[in-house]
Design a protein around this motif. Sequence first.
Motif, PDB file in Angstrom:
ATOM      1  N   LEU A  24      15.960  26.841 -10.179  1.00 17.19           N
ATOM      2  CA  LEU A  24      15.440  25.524  -9.795  1.00 17.19           C
ATOM      3  C   LEU A  24      16.350  24.394 -10.272  1.00 17.19           C
ATOM      4  O   LEU A  24      16.562  23.415  -9.552  1.00 17.19           O
ATOM      5  N   GLU A  25      16.904  24.535 -11.476  1.00 15.84           N
ATOM      6  CA  GLU A  25      17.765  23.470 -12.003  1.00 15.84           C
ATOM      7  C   GLU A  25      18.958  23.223 -11.068  1.00 15.84           C
ATOM      8  O   GLU A  25      19.361  22.079 -10.849  1.00 15.84           O
ATOM      9  N   SER A  26      19.487  24.279 -10.466  1.00 15.35           N
ATOM     10  CA  SER A  26      20.686  24.066  -9.637  1.00 15.35           C
ATOM     11  C   SER A  26      20.363  23.698  -8.184  1.00 15.35           C
ATOM     12  O   SER A  26      21.219  23.151  -7.499  1.00 15.35           O
ATOM     13  N   VAL A  27      19.130  23.964  -7.700  1.00 13.76           N
ATOM     14  CA  VAL A  27      18.826  23.608  -6.295  1.00 13.76           C
ATOM     15  C   VAL A  27      17.951  22.358  -6.155  1.00 13.76           C
ATOM     16  O   VAL A  27      17.738  21.873  -5.039  1.00 13.76           O
ATOM     17  N   ALA A  28      17.442  21.843  -7.277  1.00 12.22           N
ATOM     18  CA  ALA A  28      16.415  20.794  -7.211  1.00 12.22           C
ATOM     19  C   ALA A  28      16.867  19.531  -6.485  1.00 12.22           C
ATOM     20  O   ALA A  28      16.042  18.781  -5.984  1.00 12.22           O
ATOM     21  N   ARG A  29      18.191  19.289  -6.436  1.00 13.64           N
ATOM     22  CA  ARG A  29      18.690  18.070  -5.770  1.00 13.64           C
ATOM     23  C   ARG A  29      19.338  18.373  -4.413  1.00 13.64           C
ATOM     24  O   ARG A  29      19.914  17.491  -3.798  1.00 13.64           O
ATOM     25  N   ASP A  30      19.238  19.604  -3.983  1.00 14.88           N
ATOM     26  CA  ASP A  30      19.828  20.017  -2.697  1.00 14.88           C
ATOM     27  C   ASP A  30      18.888  19.561  -1.570  1.00 14.88           C
ATOM     28  O   ASP A  30      17.714  19.974  -1.528  1.00 14.88           O
ATOM     29  N   PRO A  31      19.384  18.719  -0.648  1.00 24.03           N
ATOM     30  CA  PRO A  31      18.499  18.216   0.417  1.00 24.03           C
ATOM     31  C   PRO A  31      17.815  19.337   1.207  1.00 24.03           C
ATOM     32  O   PRO A  31      16.666  19.186   1.627  1.00 24.03           O
ATOM     33  N   ALA A  32      18.497  20.452   1.394  1.00 24.46           N
ATOM     34  CA  ALA A  32      17.885  21.566   2.146  1.00 24.46           C
ATOM     35  C   ALA A  32      16.704  22.145   1.359  1.00 24.46           C
ATOM     36  O   ALA A  32      15.676  22.529   1.933  1.00 24.46           O
ATOM     37  N   PHE A  33      16.838  22.197   0.047  1.00 24.74           N
ATOM     38  CA  PHE A  33      15.739  22.703  -0.778  1.00 24.74           C
ATOM     39  C   PHE A  33      14.556  21.728  -0.754  1.00 24.74           C
ATOM     40  O   PHE A  33      13.397  22.132  -0.633  1.00 24.74           O
ATOM     41  N   ILE A  34      14.851  20.445  -0.838  1.00 18.63           N
ATOM     42  CA  ILE A  34      13.774  19.443  -0.808  1.00 18.63           C
ATOM     43  C   ILE A  34      13.037  19.489   0.532  1.00 18.63           C
ATOM     44  O   ILE A  34      11.809  19.424   0.584  1.00 18.63           O
ATOM     45  N   ARG A  35      13.800  19.655   1.617  1.00 18.54           N
ATOM     46  CA  ARG A  35      13.154  19.796   2.935  1.00 18.54           C
ATOM     47  C   ARG A  35      12.247  21.021   2.965  1.00 18.54           C
ATOM     48  O   ARG A  35      11.145  20.978   3.499  1.00 18.54           O
ATOM     49  N   LEU A  36      12.722  22.120   2.371  1.00 17.41           N
ATOM     50  CA  LEU A  36      11.930  23.350   2.347  1.00 17.41           C
ATOM     51  C   LEU A  36      10.630  23.135   1.558  1.00 17.41           C
ATOM     52  O   LEU A  36       9.543  23.516   2.016  1.00 17.41           O
ATOM     53  N   VAL A  37      10.731  22.518   0.389  1.00 15.91           N
ATOM     54  CA  VAL A  37       9.535  22.307  -0.444  1.00 15.91           C
ATOM     55  C   VAL A  37       8.553  21.391   0.290  1.00 15.91           C
ATOM     56  O   VAL A  37       7.343  21.634   0.310  1.00 15.91           O
ATOM     57  N   ARG A  38       9.087  20.368   0.932  1.00  7.99           N
ATOM     58  CA  ARG A  38       8.225  19.435   1.668  1.00  7.99           C
ATOM     59  C   ARG A  38       7.476  20.164   2.796  1.00  7.99           C
ATOM     60  O   ARG A  38       6.273  20.006   2.979  1.00  7.99           O
ATOM     61  N   GLN A  39       8.215  20.987   3.513  1.00  3.87           N
ATOM     62  CA  GLN A  39       7.617  21.739   4.628  1.00  3.87           C
ATOM     63  C   GLN A  39       6.564  22.733   4.107  1.00  3.87           C
ATOM     64  O   GLN A  39       5.478  22.861   4.676  1.00  3.87           O
ATOM     65  N   LEU A  40       6.881  23.400   2.986  1.00  2.00           N
ATOM     66  CA  LEU A  40       5.923  24.363   2.428  1.00  2.00           C
ATOM     67  C   LEU A  40       4.680  23.665   1.899  1.00  2.00           C
ATOM     68  O   LEU A  40       3.554  24.167   2.040  1.00  2.00           O
ATOM     69  N   LEU A  41       4.872  22.476   1.299  1.00  5.06           N
ATOM     70  CA  LEU A  41       3.708  21.730   0.797  1.00  5.06           C
ATOM     71  C   LEU A  41       2.828  21.257   1.950  1.00  5.06           C
ATOM     72  O   LEU A  41       1.602  21.307   1.862  1.00  5.06           O
ATOM     73  N   ASP A  42       3.455  20.788   3.020  1.00  3.60           N
ATOM     74  CA  ASP A  42       2.659  20.334   4.169  1.00  3.60           C
ATOM     75  C   ASP A  42       1.836  21.484   4.755  1.00  3.60           C
ATOM     76  O   ASP A  42       0.712  21.298   5.199  1.00  3.60           O
ATOM     77  N   GLU A  43       2.411  22.663   4.724  1.00  2.00           N
ATOM     78  CA  GLU A  43       1.745  23.802   5.351  1.00  2.00           C
ATOM     79  C   GLU A  43       0.806  24.548   4.396  1.00  2.00           C
ATOM     80  O   GLU A  43      -0.293  24.941   4.774  1.00  2.00           O
ATOM     81  N   HIS A  44       1.231  24.728   3.146  1.00  2.00           N
ATOM     82  CA  HIS A  44       0.485  25.592   2.210  1.00  2.00           C
ATOM     83  C   HIS A  44      -0.108  24.825   1.024  1.00  2.00           C
ATOM     84  O   HIS A  44      -0.831  25.398   0.215  1.00  2.00           O
ATOM     85  N   LEU A  45       0.242  23.578   0.856  1.00  2.00           N
ATOM     86  CA  LEU A  45      -0.349  22.636  -0.120  1.00  2.00           C
ATOM     87  C   LEU A  45       0.027  22.879  -1.578  1.00  2.00           C
ATOM     88  O   LEU A  45      -0.201  22.019  -2.426  1.00  2.00           O
ATOM     89  N   LEU A  46       0.620  24.035  -1.881  1.00  2.00           N
ATOM     90  CA  LEU A  46       0.990  24.322  -3.281  1.00  2.00           C
ATOM     91  C   LEU A  46       2.210  25.223  -3.301  1.00  2.00           C
ATOM     92  O   LEU A  46       2.274  26.194  -2.537  1.00  2.00           O
TER      93      LEU A  46
END
Length: 318
Positions: A24-46
């Motif tokens: 997580l420390e190395s991907v936390a600022r990667d725009p692709a990772f942030i997009r993935l987390v955003r998409q997963l949160l919208d769909e799965h909420l956690l």
Amino acid sequence: MSVENIRIESLNEHIGVKLTGLDLESVARDPAFIRLVRQLLDEHLLVFIPQQTIEANTAQELTANFGPLLDIKRAGNKAHHVEGAPWIKVISNGLAPDGVPYGDGNSSAQIWHSDSTPWEAPVGHIAFYCRQTVDPVPKTYFKNMIKVYQALPQAVKDKVDELRVIHHFYPRQIEVAIHANGPSMPLEDRKSGFAHPLVRRVVGNNKPVLYLPTRRDSIVQGWSEQDSRALFEELWAFTNQCDFDCAVGLQPDDFVIWDNRATVHARDGWSNDQTRIMWHISSEGEIPTPLRTKRGVNTIGLDRDQAKAATAAIYNDY
Ligand SMILES: [Fe+2]
């Protein structure tokens, strides 16, 4: 490290995913990772990301992708929290070796609730990073309130879809004992607060959410005290028997982020002779949007009196 290597597993069919195969420390600022987390949160909420070593600033920056960070540390309380990380509130029941509390909080069990509902723009997303736990590990529970709304009988949806609820302030309302025994505030106080739609739709997935006040003695705008209470007892009883939940027993170095707008959470308590330490970061969400907003009328081509007449029916409703 590439985002493609991350393994995504559902916690169950209703809510939550677990991510593994990442640092997580190395991907936390990667725009692709942030997009993935955003998409997963919208769909799965956690999104649960176990066993990570991250800096305080990384936890803050990751959460800041979802809204402005909020300082929710208890005012006037002398506690350590995390030096140099102003947006982290430490939740703990323990004292540091110097006798000063690690943070705010206690070891009480908590009832189902969404954080900060009495605010105009309540907390949108919350992250936890566990630093120390107790034995047995207390579980935090999360419930999908989009699914709860979907499961409501149509007659109940028709009744609640356009209601607004006054979310009054009640200290420590989430603690089991205070929920059970705390007396109601005077009616006048319960009529004071932001009136949020009882059914909101959240930015991101646009799905309707049953957005309940924690207190059953809250007031529906325009309704009597008795009718309001009967409605919240009914809706919470329905919610409690809906099993759209997951339970996460957070271990040290586990990170979790969830959508506070579309879920409620609860937790086990633990014996106060053991200390749990949790980093807690909140970002601001939107002002709750009603399921059905009131539309204005098109006044192009009308004179002032005609425009006033055409809009009166809408604005007089407020
Ligand atoms: Fe909470």
